[in-house]
Design an enzyme around this catalytic site. Sequence first.
Site, PDB file in Angstrom:
ATOM      1  CB  VAL A  60       5.352  -1.578  18.019  1.00  0.00           C
ATOM      2  CG1 VAL A  60       4.483  -2.415  18.950  1.00  0.00           C
ATOM      3  CG2 VAL A  60       5.436  -2.211  16.646  1.00  0.00           C
ATOM      4  N   GLY A  84      -7.741  -0.135 -10.219  1.00  0.00           N
ATOM      5  CA  GLY A  84      -9.005   0.325  -9.659  1.00  0.00           C
ATOM      6  C   GLY A  84      -9.682   1.324 -10.579  1.00  0.00           C
ATOM      7  CG  ASP A  90      -5.289   6.922 -12.211  1.00  0.00           C
ATOM      8  OD1 ASP A  90      -6.211   7.589 -11.707  1.00  0.00           O
ATOM      9  OD2 ASP A  90      -4.929   5.812 -11.758  1.00  0.00           O
ATOM     10  CE  LYS A 102      -5.781  -3.813  18.834  1.00  0.00           C
ATOM     11  NZ  LYS A 102      -5.695  -2.742  19.860  1.00  0.00           N
TER      12      LYS A 102
HETATM   13  O1  LIG Z   1      -4.522  10.015  -1.629  1.00  0.00           O
HETATM   14  C1  LIG Z   1      -3.958   9.938  -2.741  1.00  0.00           C
HETATM   15  C2  LIG Z   1      -4.458   9.146  -3.781  1.00  0.00           C
HETATM   16  C3  LIG Z   1      -3.769   9.093  -4.950  1.00  0.00           C
HETATM   17  N1  LIG Z   1      -2.629   9.795  -5.125  1.00  0.00           N
HETATM   18  C4  LIG Z   1      -1.878   9.689  -6.391  1.00  0.00           C
HETATM   19  C5  LIG Z   1      -1.049   8.415  -6.389  1.00  0.00           C
HETATM   20  C6  LIG Z   1      -1.847   7.471  -7.175  1.00  0.00           C
HETATM   21  O2  LIG Z   1      -1.082   6.491  -7.783  1.00  0.00           O
HETATM   22  C7  LIG Z   1      -2.502   8.376  -8.191  1.00  0.00           C
HETATM   23  C8  LIG Z   1      -3.757   7.789  -8.772  1.00  0.00           C
HETATM   24  O3  LIG Z   1      -4.697   7.575  -7.750  1.00  0.00           O
HETATM   25  P1  LIG Z   1      -5.579   6.270  -7.662  1.00  0.00           P
HETATM   26  O4  LIG Z   1      -6.567   6.481  -6.575  1.00  0.00           O
HETATM   27  O5  LIG Z   1      -6.127   5.952  -9.000  1.00  0.00           O
HETATM   28  O6  LIG Z   1      -4.590   5.136  -7.162  1.00  0.00           O
HETATM   29  P2  LIG Z   1      -3.781   4.061  -7.989  1.00  0.00           P
HETATM   30  O7  LIG Z   1      -2.403   4.073  -7.464  1.00  0.00           O
HETATM   31  O8  LIG Z   1      -3.893   4.283  -9.453  1.00  0.00           O
HETATM   32  O9  LIG Z   1      -4.443   2.668  -7.603  1.00  0.00           O
HETATM   33  P3  LIG Z   1      -5.785   2.061  -8.199  1.00  0.00           P
HETATM   34  O10 LIG Z   1      -5.419   0.819  -8.922  1.00  0.00           O
HETATM   35  O11 LIG Z   1      -6.646   1.787  -7.028  1.00  0.00           O
HETATM   36  O12 LIG Z   1      -6.405   3.065  -9.104  1.00  0.00           O
HETATM   37  O13 LIG Z   1      -2.753   9.581  -7.478  1.00  0.00           O
HETATM   38  C9  LIG Z   1      -2.138  10.576  -4.122  1.00  0.00           C
HETATM   39  O14 LIG Z   1      -1.104  11.214  -4.281  1.00  0.00           O
HETATM   40  N2  LIG Z   1      -2.821  10.633  -2.942  1.00  0.00           N
HETATM   41 MG   LIG Z   2      -5.692   4.506 -10.398  1.00  0.00          MG
END
Ligand SMILES: O=c1ccn([C@H]2C[C@H](O)[C@@H](COP(=O)(O)OP(=O)(O)OP(=O)(O)O)O2)c(=O)[nH]1
Ligand SMILES: [Mg+2]
Length: 543
Positions: A270, A393, A396, A277
């Site tokens: 902070v 989202g 993967d 803020k």
């Molecule tokens: O900037 C990033 C974005 C993603 N990842 C890795 C972690 C992440 O868990 C994975 C899959 O990415 P994704 O964007 O699908 O995120 P998510 O964790 O699966 O969340 P979501 O539910 O939004 O897909 O790739 C990174 O290392 N850096």
């Molecule tokens: Mg994902």
Amino acid sequence: MKPCLKRAERKMRIEKAQEYGATVVFTFSNTVTHIIADKDIKYNEILEFLQLTEIPEGIAVTNPRWPGDCIRYGKLVDPKDFWYQVPGCPTESQQRNPLQDAPISEPIGGHSSLPSSPPSSLQVQPRPPPKQQPETPTNSQKDALDEAIEECLTTTPINIEDFLGSSSSSDTESSPESSPKRRKKASSSSSNSARDWQSHFQCMHKHTGALNPENPNSRTIQILEEMMQIYDSLKDQWRTRSYRIAISTLKSSNTTYISTYEQAISLPGVGDRLAKKIVEIVSTDRLQRLEYAKLDPKDQILKLFHGIYGVGLVQARKFVAAGYTTLEDIKKNATLTEPQRIGIERYSDFKQRIPREEVKQHGDIVSTALKTIDEKVQSHVMGSYRRGAKDCGDIDIILTKEGAGVEELHEVLEKLVEKLFDRKFLMCGLAIARHDDGTKWHGASRLEGEGKPWRRIDFLVVPGEEIGAAFLYFTGNDVFNRSMRLLASKKGMRLNQKGLYKDVVRGKNREKLNEGTLLESKDEKKIFEILGVPYRPPEHRIC
DNA sequence: AAACAGTTGGG
DNA sequence: CCCAAC
DNA sequence: GTTT
Ligand SMILES: O=c1ccn([C@H]2C[C@H](O)[C@@H](COP(=O)(O)OP(=O)(O)OP(=O)(O)O)O2)c(=O)[nH]1
Ligand SMILES: [Mg+2]
């Protein structure tokens, strides 16, 4: 009055009002000029509390926003204004003219009758600014989070949590060893006890745990989180990071109500701006900057455009600068890359969350198709699905095979993609491996059936030897990964989706001159171990 | 002033 | 190379 | 936005 949990917060506002000359009483008398009720208190509850059948003419009844705004604007604003009404208040006879219903206009004084003639309707009796006596709510409840933290602390030599929880700090001057001298297996380094402080995941984030109302700073946290989300939607990664870190320390200081500038700025993460803020939030229950940002039309459009797959900071700004305001504008007039074109076409599809069950279905389809290509190639659903999310989202998926290299797996990927296109499962590619050693494939898939939305799907090809590092990477979340990688680099190592390396030599501007030598890549747990991070299952890797 | 993670893919 | 994405 |  009511919400006991907000006691500290309320006390702050009372003291603030007194500082500005108000006299505060808790029973009704003929000296009362204004009644301020806590948020969500109903009009008839006030009557009950004060044991009145009606509020006498000329006495203003408002919510806590009113005194806050008076302080903000440096004058007494009209307590009758829409914003300050208490729910259930009968006065709404002929409120203002319908013309005035514009939602945009800020509460700045209208005119009406009412006693609050300009300066002095509150009983002015200047008091010396009260000294703060920060509350310490009786709240030492431990929760799952604390347990996890303690577990870490017992096994953690250095302040791992600074990285993973990202509250950072600690490595200030006091560091006994700021020089890069580290013994190999420093398992008992325990450095100084002068710093057993903090340590916290910020893993209690919105999706999972809802906010913790036990925290005396919950209102501050709530507002700062809103600010952070705005910056996130604008892709301001540094502000987003800073807010995240500050919020995380606020969450960890859950026994102290942070109400003064000095208190705030003494917290790690902070600085001057956030401390100001925090003080504003505490004394007015709002943050002007936030309310402004919420309304800013330009930001709204930027946010809209950033939602397009393939459109980032630069493109979105160009679109705005060009005067576009809608997706149709862009689609019609702008020059787009192919992924961007699809991103607009499928804008609403891609914005929808995917139920966990559907993610599994996509995974099963891939898995099944894979078997007809090469029995030994396996698929694993990663990302938020592996972390146990109720909805995701995107989808993967890691494709891997023991003993196989990228080239071999790349061929499998190509066959797989072809097959899945044939089956009308894959709908398009968005970013696909260019070389024979390409490792990723981004596209869209869809289940059979009427009106099924397209889903974003990502494949990652992983040689058998790198499966541990790849799991770590693709499980995330992103913040967790960045923390781990930052920690690695501070230890002279490098962590990426292929492995953990040591003896990385970094040159001038941190650029690496040296790949480093491989320490581990096959075993996810060993990577944690070498880094000195207590293993965390996927569900606990949400930062 | 520079770092805040480290990489792959589109154009 | 820059931009965007994971 | 904050830290070094
Ligand atoms: O900037 C990033 C974005 C993603 N990842 C890795 C972690 C992440 O868990 C994975 C899959 O990415 P994704 O964007 O699908 O995120 P998510 O964790 O699966 O969340 P979501 O539910 O939004 O897909 O790739 C990174 O290392 N850096
Ligand atoms: Mg994902």
